[in-house]
Write a protein that holds these residues in place. Structure first.
Motif, PDB file in Angstrom:
ATOM      1  N   LEU A  74       0.769  -1.266   0.022  1.00  0.00           N
ATOM      2  CA  LEU A  74       0.200  -0.010  -0.038  1.00  0.00           C
ATOM      3  C   LEU A  74       1.023   1.204   0.110  1.00  0.00           C
ATOM      4  O   LEU A  74       0.454   2.101  -0.655  1.00  0.00           O
ATOM      5  CB  LEU A  74      -0.800   0.016   1.213  1.00  0.00           C
ATOM      6  CG  LEU A  74      -2.041  -0.866   1.051  1.00  0.00           C
ATOM      7  CD1 LEU A  74      -3.384  -0.727   2.417  1.00  0.00           C
ATOM      8  CD2 LEU A  74      -3.090  -0.449  -0.068  1.00  0.00           C
ATOM      9  N   GLY A  75       1.852   1.139   0.911  1.00  0.00           N
ATOM     10  CA  GLY A  75       2.877   2.376   0.910  1.00  0.00           C
ATOM     11  C   GLY A  75       3.495   2.630  -0.428  1.00  0.00           C
ATOM     12  O   GLY A  75       3.695   3.700  -1.044  1.00  0.00           O
ATOM     13  N   GLN A 237      -4.582  -6.522 -14.184  1.00  0.00           N
ATOM     14  CA  GLN A 237      -3.154  -6.546 -13.626  1.00  0.00           C
ATOM     15  C   GLN A 237      -3.293  -6.482 -12.267  1.00  0.00           C
ATOM     16  O   GLN A 237      -2.566  -7.182 -11.416  1.00  0.00           O
ATOM     17  CB  GLN A 237      -2.066  -5.493 -14.092  1.00  0.00           C
ATOM     18  CG  GLN A 237      -0.408  -5.923 -14.039  1.00  0.00           C
ATOM     19  CD  GLN A 237      -0.037  -7.080 -14.627  1.00  0.00           C
ATOM     20  OE1 GLN A 237      -0.380  -7.246 -15.836  1.00  0.00           O
ATOM     21  NE2 GLN A 237       0.465  -7.897 -13.923  1.00  0.00           N
ATOM     22  N   ALA A 238      -4.078  -5.634 -11.724  1.00  0.00           N
ATOM     23  CA  ALA A 238      -4.483  -5.621 -10.267  1.00  0.00           C
ATOM     24  C   ALA A 238      -5.037  -6.877  -9.830  1.00  0.00           C
ATOM     25  O   ALA A 238      -4.675  -7.498  -8.413  1.00  0.00           O
ATOM     26  CB  ALA A 238      -5.220  -4.565  -9.699  1.00  0.00           C
ATOM     27  N   LEU A 239      -5.902  -7.658 -10.486  1.00  0.00           N
ATOM     28  CA  LEU A 239      -6.232  -9.025 -10.063  1.00  0.00           C
ATOM     29  C   LEU A 239      -5.382  -9.972 -10.202  1.00  0.00           C
ATOM     30  O   LEU A 239      -5.187 -10.994  -9.222  1.00  0.00           O
ATOM     31  CB  LEU A 239      -7.731  -9.481 -11.083  1.00  0.00           C
ATOM     32  CG  LEU A 239      -8.771  -8.694 -10.787  1.00  0.00           C
ATOM     33  CD1 LEU A 239      -9.809  -8.536 -12.049  1.00  0.00           C
ATOM     34  CD2 LEU A 239      -9.472  -9.049  -9.598  1.00  0.00           C
ATOM     35  N   LEU A 240      -4.455 -10.046 -11.221  1.00  0.00           N
ATOM     36  CA  LEU A 240      -3.469 -10.991 -10.962  1.00  0.00           C
ATOM     37  C   LEU A 240      -2.241 -10.486  -9.912  1.00  0.00           C
ATOM     38  O   LEU A 240      -1.649 -11.613  -9.318  1.00  0.00           O
ATOM     39  CB  LEU A 240      -2.282 -10.817 -12.524  1.00  0.00           C
ATOM     40  CG  LEU A 240      -3.376 -11.345 -13.897  1.00  0.00           C
ATOM     41  CD1 LEU A 240      -2.427 -10.879 -15.062  1.00  0.00           C
ATOM     42  CD2 LEU A 240      -3.479 -12.729 -13.700  1.00  0.00           C
ATOM     43  N   ALA A 241      -2.284  -9.454  -9.676  1.00  0.00           N
ATOM     44  CA  ALA A 241      -1.335  -9.050  -8.439  1.00  0.00           C
ATOM     45  C   ALA A 241      -2.097  -9.619  -7.354  1.00  0.00           C
ATOM     46  O   ALA A 241      -1.371 -10.061  -6.050  1.00  0.00           O
ATOM     47  CB  ALA A 241      -1.254  -7.680  -8.504  1.00  0.00           C
ATOM     48  N   VAL A 242      -3.184  -9.734  -7.014  1.00  0.00           N
ATOM     49  CA  VAL A 242      -3.881 -10.326  -5.684  1.00  0.00           C
ATOM     50  C   VAL A 242      -3.430 -11.850  -5.747  1.00  0.00           C
ATOM     51  O   VAL A 242      -2.999 -12.228  -4.722  1.00  0.00           O
ATOM     52  CB  VAL A 242      -5.512 -10.264  -5.959  1.00  0.00           C
ATOM     53  CG1 VAL A 242      -5.934 -11.101  -4.812  1.00  0.00           C
ATOM     54  CG2 VAL A 242      -6.072  -8.967  -5.743  1.00  0.00           C
ATOM     55  N   ALA A 243      -3.773 -12.650  -6.797  1.00  0.00           N
ATOM     56  CA  ALA A 243      -3.192 -13.894  -6.821  1.00  0.00           C
ATOM     57  C   ALA A 243      -1.704 -14.126  -6.581  1.00  0.00           C
ATOM     58  O   ALA A 243      -1.306 -14.819  -5.821  1.00  0.00           O
ATOM     59  CB  ALA A 243      -3.652 -14.611  -8.161  1.00  0.00           C
ATOM     60  N   PHE A 244      -0.641 -13.398  -7.193  1.00  0.00           N
ATOM     61  CA  PHE A 244       0.871 -13.212  -7.066  1.00  0.00           C
ATOM     62  C   PHE A 244       0.877 -12.928  -5.472  1.00  0.00           C
ATOM     63  O   PHE A 244       1.697 -13.997  -4.861  1.00  0.00           O
ATOM     64  CB  PHE A 244       1.390 -12.148  -8.169  1.00  0.00           C
ATOM     65  CG  PHE A 244       2.732 -12.033  -7.932  1.00  0.00           C
ATOM     66  CD1 PHE A 244       3.579 -13.118  -8.729  1.00  0.00           C
ATOM     67  CD2 PHE A 244       3.236 -11.168  -7.084  1.00  0.00           C
ATOM     68  CE1 PHE A 244       5.071 -12.556  -8.622  1.00  0.00           C
ATOM     69  CE2 PHE A 244       4.660 -10.979  -6.984  1.00  0.00           C
ATOM     70  CZ  PHE A 244       5.617 -11.806  -7.660  1.00  0.00           C
ATOM     71  N   SER A 245       0.437 -12.174  -4.948  1.00  0.00           N
ATOM     72  CA  SER A 245       0.961 -11.450  -3.513  1.00  0.00           C
ATOM     73  C   SER A 245       0.133 -12.445  -2.677  1.00  0.00           C
ATOM     74  O   SER A 245       0.953 -12.942  -1.486  1.00  0.00           O
ATOM     75  CB  SER A 245       0.307 -10.279  -3.413  1.00  0.00           C
ATOM     76  OG  SER A 245       0.766  -9.608  -2.313  1.00  0.00           O
ATOM     77  N   ALA A 246      -0.909 -13.124  -2.787  1.00  0.00           N
ATOM     78  CA  ALA A 246      -1.488 -13.953  -1.835  1.00  0.00           C
ATOM     79  C   ALA A 246      -0.614 -15.272  -1.795  1.00  0.00           C
ATOM     80  O   ALA A 246      -0.216 -15.770  -0.647  1.00  0.00           O
ATOM     81  CB  ALA A 246      -2.874 -14.491  -2.238  1.00  0.00           C
ATOM     82  N   PHE A 247      -0.145 -15.660  -2.840  1.00  0.00           N
ATOM     83  CA  PHE A 247       1.106 -16.653  -2.907  1.00  0.00           C
ATOM     84  C   PHE A 247       2.118 -16.590  -2.043  1.00  0.00           C
ATOM     85  O   PHE A 247       2.694 -16.907  -1.112  1.00  0.00           O
ATOM     86  CB  PHE A 247       1.343 -17.323  -3.962  1.00  0.00           C
ATOM     87  CG  PHE A 247       2.502 -18.303  -4.218  1.00  0.00           C
ATOM     88  CD1 PHE A 247       2.088 -19.751  -4.252  1.00  0.00           C
ATOM     89  CD2 PHE A 247       3.812 -17.946  -4.358  1.00  0.00           C
ATOM     90  CE1 PHE A 247       2.969 -20.677  -4.217  1.00  0.00           C
ATOM     91  CE2 PHE A 247       4.675 -18.920  -4.440  1.00  0.00           C
ATOM     92  CZ  PHE A 247       4.324 -20.427  -4.314  1.00  0.00           C
ATOM     93  N   GLY A 369      -3.376  -4.373  -5.776  1.00  0.00           N
ATOM     94  CA  GLY A 369      -3.975  -5.428  -5.747  1.00  0.00           C
ATOM     95  C   GLY A 369      -2.913  -6.278  -4.915  1.00  0.00           C
ATOM     96  O   GLY A 369      -3.333  -7.431  -4.279  1.00  0.00           O
ATOM     97  N   MET A 370      -1.637  -6.008  -5.024  1.00  0.00           N
ATOM     98  CA  MET A 370      -0.509  -6.738  -4.167  1.00  0.00           C
ATOM     99  C   MET A 370      -0.825  -6.294  -2.686  1.00  0.00           C
ATOM    100  O   MET A 370      -0.927  -7.490  -1.941  1.00  0.00           O
ATOM    101  CB  MET A 370       0.911  -6.027  -4.475  1.00  0.00           C
ATOM    102  CG  MET A 370       1.334  -6.454  -5.594  1.00  0.00           C
ATOM    103  SD  MET A 370       2.060  -7.888  -5.967  1.00  0.00           S
ATOM    104  CE  MET A 370       3.573  -7.594  -6.832  1.00  0.00           C
ATOM    105  N   ALA A 371      -1.488  -5.436  -2.322  1.00  0.00           N
ATOM    106  CA  ALA A 371      -1.697  -5.272  -0.793  1.00  0.00           C
ATOM    107  C   ALA A 371      -3.193  -6.026  -0.395  1.00  0.00           C
ATOM    108  O   ALA A 371      -3.167  -6.616   0.594  1.00  0.00           O
ATOM    109  CB  ALA A 371      -2.177  -3.840  -0.527  1.00  0.00           C
ATOM    110  N   THR A 372      -3.851  -6.187  -1.270  1.00  0.00           N
ATOM    111  CA  THR A 372      -5.153  -6.828  -1.095  1.00  0.00           C
ATOM    112  C   THR A 372      -4.877  -8.345  -0.930  1.00  0.00           C
ATOM    113  O   THR A 372      -5.256  -8.957  -0.058  1.00  0.00           O
ATOM    114  CB  THR A 372      -6.144  -6.493  -2.299  1.00  0.00           C
ATOM    115  OG1 THR A 372      -6.448  -5.264  -2.424  1.00  0.00           O
ATOM    116  CG2 THR A 372      -7.472  -7.315  -1.902  1.00  0.00           C
ATOM    117  N   GLY A 373      -4.026  -8.639  -1.944  1.00  0.00           N
ATOM    118  CA  GLY A 373      -3.660 -10.373  -1.807  1.00  0.00           C
ATOM    119  C   GLY A 373      -2.784 -10.609  -0.668  1.00  0.00           C
ATOM    120  O   GLY A 373      -3.150 -11.618  -0.133  1.00  0.00           O
ATOM    121  N   ALA A 374      -2.101  -9.625  -0.194  1.00  0.00           N
ATOM    122  CA  ALA A 374      -1.295 -10.078   1.202  1.00  0.00           C
ATOM    123  C   ALA A 374      -2.335 -10.188   2.061  1.00  0.00           C
ATOM    124  O   ALA A 374      -2.111 -11.109   3.097  1.00  0.00           O
ATOM    125  CB  ALA A 374      -0.448  -9.054   1.336  1.00  0.00           C
ATOM    126  N   ALA A 375      -3.365  -9.115   2.199  1.00  0.00           N
ATOM    127  CA  ALA A 375      -3.850  -9.130   3.532  1.00  0.00           C
ATOM    128  C   ALA A 375      -5.001 -10.337   3.268  1.00  0.00           C
ATOM    129  O   ALA A 375      -5.148 -11.194   4.562  1.00  0.00           O
ATOM    130  CB  ALA A 375      -4.994  -7.817   3.503  1.00  0.00           C
TER     131      ALA A 375
END
Length: 409
Positions: A74-75, A237-247, A369-375
């Motif tokens: 997010l930062g 790309q944000a949706l793909l980042a959700v998946a990437f970051s969740a992993f 998307g990355m931040a959302t996937g992490a959370a």
């Protein structure tokens, strides 16, 4: 295609674009730029392989520790949106050197954090200042003559990519040998060396515009509204980042809890990611031959199939599960990077005069998307286990595929 103006105010105060033709930067300067971009981007990912020891030492729960990568991403998204446009308004050398100092300070703040709450604050600031990498790449473009710009920017981007990929490996090894605090201390030392070299050898890069900071930020909204193509690219790309970051944000915790594996092993998974991501230049050639839209759909399909197949690891024994995870990490990393290369190709073609701001909007969406996937990944891991994480990643990447199937570019 006509360029979208900033505002009436910015047109009045814009400086005439009459820069002299730059000479080709020397090889040492290109290496310095590549190293600076890599070290800046690496700062975003040091925490991912060491979340298990971080949680134990700072007394954080499995769900709570997911806030670390979430706040960092997010930062970074906020920094791209709010700070990256400064390169159009001020001398990029000054912007880069200032961010060097701030990033070093936040790395030291992270390494010396006395508790979980201060570490969370440092994580958010770390993301904000790690946008150093997004200033170095435009600097490389500004220093390069047109006939060599693609090659030189590509070399600097290679440094950035290697920084991201190898950060997890180095972080895991250092944490296992010396402890997690040394990860941040040694990163600060490496950035200090690069910062001093940049202070000594980085040339000035005068701003090309005299518009106000407020006008730059206001123009972002106009670009977002004007280009449906940009919105589709950013959302996919944000949706793909959700998946990437969740992993990547839950892998270390899962490996520790299920298999008793340490930070070095989870960090070594970064090498699997490197194998996939370094193959991403193939996507550029396919995009040239078949069009970037085809590459975005292929990339989203690979990511969806990878995470759907990854669900079976919940029922496999240790050795088989790790082999499957490594193979699928290579495949989905390739899919994510291929889609990003193609989305950048699409976005950069919209308005050459607004490429920095278009890039800022694309990457802001990506890191949200990355931040959302992490959370969400950490939350689902604590309540539903690894199946919850792979389920989230499969649904998010399938949604990205749907977005791209509905596009005509």
């Amino acid at each position: 295609m006509t360029s979208i103006p900033l505002t009436a105010e910015s047109r009045t105060h814009a400086a005439p674009a009459t820069p002299s033709t730059p000479s080709t930067p020397s090889t040492p300067l290109i290496v310095l730029l590549a190293a600076s971009a890599g070290l800046g981007a690496a700062s975003l990912y040091y925490s991912q392989p060491i979340l298990a020891p971080l949680a134990a030492d700072l007394h954080a729960s499995t769900g709570g520790i997911g806030a670390v990568p979430m706040l960092t991403q997010l930062g970074y998204a906020a920094g791209i949106l709010l700070l990256t446009p400064l390169g159009d308004r001020f001398d990029r050398r000054r912007v880069i050197l200032t961010k060097f100092v701030l990033l070093i300070a936040t790395l030291l703040m992270s390494g010396f954090a006395p508790g979980f709450a201060p570490f969370l604050v440092a994580s958010a600031l770390l993301g904000l200042t790690a946008t150093l990498a997004q200033d170095v790449v435009p600097m490389a473009a500004a220093l390069s003559p047109a006939e060599h710009r693609g090659r030189i920017v590509g070399q600097v981007m290679t440094g950035l990519l290697l920084g991201i990929l190898l950060s997890r490996v180095m972080s895991g090894v250092i944490a296992d040998v010396l402890g997690w605090r040394w990860v941040y201390a040694l990163a600060a030392l490496a950035l200090t060396v690069a910062g001093l070299a940049s202070w000594r050898w980085l040339p000035a890069s005068p701003p090309v515009m005299r518009t106000t900071y407020g006008a730059l930020l206001r123009s972002l909204g106009g670009l977002w509204r004007a280009w449906p193509t940009l919105r589709r690219a950013a959302i996919a790309q944000a949706l793909l980042a959700v998946a990437f970051s969740a992993f990547w944000s839950t892998l270390a915790v899962m490996l520790h809890e299920r298999f008793g594996l340490g930070s070095a092993v989870s960090g070594a998974f970064g090498l699997a990611g490197a194998a996939g991501a370094l193959a991403a230049p193939l996507a550029g050639r396919i995009a040239d031959q078949r069009g970037p839209g085809v590459v975005t759909r292929l990339g989203a399909l690979l990511v969806t199939l990878s995470f759907a197949a990854m669900s079976v690891t919940a029922w496999l024994d240790r050795s088989a599960a790790i082999v499957v995870l490594v193979v699928l990490a290579i495949v989905f990393d390739f899919g994510v990077q291929a889609a990003l290369v193609a989305h950048q190709t699409i976005v950069y073609s919209l308005d050459p005069a607004a490429r920095s701001r278009l890039n800022a909007l694309l990457f802001t969406g990506m890191f949200i998307g990355m931040a959302t996937g992490a959370a969400l990944g950490s939350l689902l891991l604590s309540h539903w286990g690894w199946l919850g994480v792979t389920g989230l990643a499969t649904v998010a990447s399938a949604a990205a595929l749907v977005v791209r199937l509905g596009a005509d570019e």
